[in-house]
Design an enzyme around this catalytic site. Structure first.
Site, mmCIF file in Angstrom:
data_model
loop_
_atom_site.group_PDB
_atom_site.id
_atom_site.type_symbol
_atom_site.label_atom_id
_atom_site.label_comp_id
_atom_site.label_asym_id
_atom_site.label_seq_id
_atom_site.Cartn_x
_atom_site.Cartn_y
_atom_site.Cartn_z
ATOM 1 N N CYS A 121 0.814 -1.224 0.000
ATOM 2 C CA CYS A 121 0.000 0.000 0.000
ATOM 3 C C CYS A 121 0.846 1.273 0.000
ATOM 4 O O CYS A 121 0.306 2.371 -0.136
ATOM 5 C CB CYS A 121 -0.954 -0.015 1.180
ATOM 6 N N HIS A 255 -3.479 6.970 2.235
ATOM 7 C CA HIS A 255 -3.879 5.633 1.801
ATOM 8 C C HIS A 255 -5.257 5.343 2.386
ATOM 9 O O HIS A 255 -5.516 5.632 3.552
ATOM 10 C CB HIS A 255 -2.850 4.611 2.288
ATOM 11 N N ASN A 286 -10.124 -0.452 -0.252
ATOM 12 C CA ASN A 286 -8.670 -0.270 -0.210
ATOM 13 C C ASN A 286 -8.072 -0.942 -1.444
ATOM 14 O O ASN A 286 -8.185 -2.147 -1.613
ATOM 15 C CB ASN A 286 -8.164 -0.927 1.089
HETATM 16 O O1 UT7 Z 1 -3.631 -1.106 3.743
HETATM 17 C C1 UT7 Z 1 -3.225 -1.491 5.012
HETATM 18 C C2 UT7 Z 1 -3.953 -2.760 5.309
HETATM 19 N N1 UT7 Z 1 -4.605 -2.757 6.584
HETATM 20 C C3 UT7 Z 1 -5.797 -2.169 6.819
HETATM 21 O O2 UT7 Z 1 -6.341 -1.519 6.006
HETATM 22 C C4 UT7 Z 1 -6.480 -2.488 8.141
HETATM 23 C C5 UT7 Z 1 -6.413 -1.518 9.245
HETATM 24 N N2 UT7 Z 1 -7.276 -2.032 10.285
HETATM 25 C C6 UT7 Z 1 -8.614 -1.859 10.256
HETATM 26 O O3 UT7 Z 1 -9.130 -1.218 9.374
HETATM 27 C C7 UT7 Z 1 -9.450 -2.430 11.400
HETATM 28 O O4 UT7 Z 1 -8.598 -3.020 12.353
HETATM 29 C C8 UT7 Z 1 -10.496 -3.477 10.918
HETATM 30 C C9 UT7 Z 1 -11.577 -2.775 10.112
HETATM 31 C C10 UT7 Z 1 -9.842 -4.555 10.062
HETATM 32 C C11 UT7 Z 1 -11.172 -4.145 12.108
HETATM 33 O O5 UT7 Z 1 -11.792 -3.139 12.892
HETATM 34 P P1 UT7 Z 1 -11.497 -3.064 14.450
HETATM 35 O O6 UT7 Z 1 -12.263 -1.930 14.969
HETATM 36 O O7 UT7 Z 1 -10.023 -3.053 14.672
HETATM 37 O O8 UT7 Z 1 -12.147 -4.439 14.940
HETATM 38 P P2 UT7 Z 1 -11.574 -5.476 15.980
HETATM 39 O O9 UT7 Z 1 -10.783 -6.512 15.273
HETATM 40 O O10 UT7 Z 1 -10.956 -4.757 17.151
HETATM 41 O O11 UT7 Z 1 -12.932 -6.143 16.485
HETATM 42 C C12 UT7 Z 1 -13.933 -5.367 17.200
HETATM 43 C C13 UT7 Z 1 -15.201 -6.185 17.320
HETATM 44 C C14 UT7 Z 1 -14.971 -7.587 17.860
HETATM 45 O O12 UT7 Z 1 -16.118 -7.929 18.639
HETATM 46 P P3 UT7 Z 1 -16.097 -7.823 20.250
HETATM 47 O O13 UT7 Z 1 -14.964 -8.700 20.683
HETATM 48 O O14 UT7 Z 1 -15.862 -6.375 20.538
HETATM 49 O O15 UT7 Z 1 -17.467 -8.315 20.630
HETATM 50 C C15 UT7 Z 1 -14.942 -8.462 16.623
HETATM 51 O O16 UT7 Z 1 -15.361 -9.782 16.888
HETATM 52 O O17 UT7 Z 1 -15.784 -6.355 16.030
HETATM 53 C C16 UT7 Z 1 -15.953 -7.752 15.746
HETATM 54 N N3 UT7 Z 1 -15.706 -7.963 14.343
HETATM 55 C C17 UT7 Z 1 -16.678 -7.927 13.408
HETATM 56 N N4 UT7 Z 1 -17.999 -7.733 13.490
HETATM 57 C C18 UT7 Z 1 -18.701 -7.749 12.352
HETATM 58 C C19 UT7 Z 1 -14.519 -8.183 13.721
HETATM 59 N N5 UT7 Z 1 -14.707 -8.292 12.396
HETATM 60 C C20 UT7 Z 1 -16.015 -8.140 12.176
HETATM 61 C C21 UT7 Z 1 -16.821 -8.147 11.015
HETATM 62 N N6 UT7 Z 1 -18.140 -7.928 11.150
HETATM 63 N N7 UT7 Z 1 -16.293 -8.337 9.798
#
Ligand code: UT7
Length: 330
Positions: A121, A255, A286
């Protein structure tokens, strides 16, 4: 013996931008057949409402050629003057030969230097640093930089942490000599100790053994933390290196990894309200290396950003690697 050195232009700038957006529109609803999620969660946590994936007659080559051709036409530069083509990608299937020589030939360039680079990226800003250096050192008169990605083909649709993030597409710029400087010093680097933060799920050797493709894996939280901490500082440094302050900036094109990352960067940099901010993630997702030139093209096409304005760009991703610079928009 003293050898002759090449002599280039004192300055370089981006002369034009082009982009190619694939035909298939994939909304969040579509992905719910594969992952336990919701349109609401994806929209709120990332900003993404839909993304574009390649259709039957499209691939990384067709997208890259469309974007590259557009950039050349818009610059109005004779192809005979383009001495180098750089393709930034992590989704071309062949480790060798590189795709850039084929793109160069199909675009009508004869005997141009052509090579692929892999900086995920951060790939557009990495490539731009190369293009600028080639023009300024006199190694090339004009350089075509293309960023092309078909990340949908390496996305694990069953992975709740990545399935909804990525889109396909290509963007391209033509870089050439200029009487005034249009590309600020690059701020870039890498941290190989974090190679395990965004990864390919298996090597090609293992893929051959079990007959299934490698996919992208990611520790989303770790990327998020790095992007909102270290990358925010790097973005600030890019402004300083270019000798400008936040209130002199017109456009910000980070990005497009997550709208919440963009919001944090905005707060950290204290960018004034009137700065135009790229939010193409909402409809394109992305696009890895292609994200920044695609966003640049979209902002210029919509009239939100104007030619000649000053923009900060910064990319970050697998490696981990990052790169950013201040540019004058074409
Ligand atoms: O180009 C560089 C590449 N990298 C990126 O672009 C990624 C950068 N990171 C992110 O954008 C975020 O970390 C994500 C969008 C991937 C994930 O969001 P987050 O706010 O960091 O979620 P998390 O992994 O901390 O999970 C929060 C909650 C969890 O539930 P609890 O434990 O709070 O009840 C997960 O189980 O969200 C839940 N969760 C989902 N819920 C619905 C995780 N993935 C999903 C999903 N749909 N797809």
């Amino acid at each position: 013996m003293t050898l002759k050195a090449s002599v280039g232009s004192p300055f370089a700038r981006i002369l034009s931008v082009g982009a190619a957006t694939p035909s298939r529109v994939i909304d969040n609803e579509y992905l719910l057949q594969y992952i336990d999620s919701s349109d609401e969660w994806i929209t709120q946590r990332t900003g993404i409402r839909e993304r574009r994936w390649i259709g039957e007659d499209e691939d990384i080559k067709t997208l890259s050629l469309t974007a590259g051709r557009q950039a050349i036409e818009r610059a109005g530069v004779d192809v005979a003057e383009i001495d180098a083509v750089i393709l930034s990608t992590i989704s071309h299937y062949h480790q060798t030969p590189a795709l850039a020589p084929q793109l160069a030939t199909e675009l009508g360039l004869t005997d141009a230097a052509a090579f692929d680079i892999s900086a995920a990226c951060a790939g557009f800003s990495y490539g731009l640093a190369q293009a600028e250096a080639l023009v300024r050192s006199g190694q090339a008169r004009y350089v075509l930089l293309i960023a092309g990605e078909t990340i949908s083909e390496i996305t694990d649709l069953t992975d709740r942490g990545t399935a909804f993030l990525f889109g396909d597409g290509a963007g391209a710029v033509l870089v050439g000599p200029s009487e005034t400087n249009g590309i600020g010093p690059v701020v870039w680097g890498s941290d190989g100790s974090q190679a395990g933060v965004i990864w390919q799920t298996k090597s090609w050797q293992d893929a051959v053994a079990d007959g299934t493709w490698p996919k992208l894996g990611m520790d989303g939280r770790a990327v998020f933390k790095w992007a909102t901490g270290f990358i925010a500082q790097a973005a600030k440094k890019a402004l300083e290196e270019a000798g400008i302050t936040a209130d002199q900036l017109d456009v910000f094109i980070p990005h497009q990894a997550n709208n919440r990352i963009t919001d944090t960067l905005l707060r950290y940099l204290k960018l004034p309200e009137n700065v135009v901010v790229a939010r193409t993630i909402q409809t394109l997702g992305n696009n890895s290396a292609a994200t920044i030139p695609m966003a640049m093209d979209a902002l210029l096409a919509s009239g939100e950003a104007k030619s000649g304005q000053t923009a900060l760009i910064i990319g970050f991703g697998a490696g981990l690697v990052y790169a950013g610079q201040v540019i004058t928009l074409p």
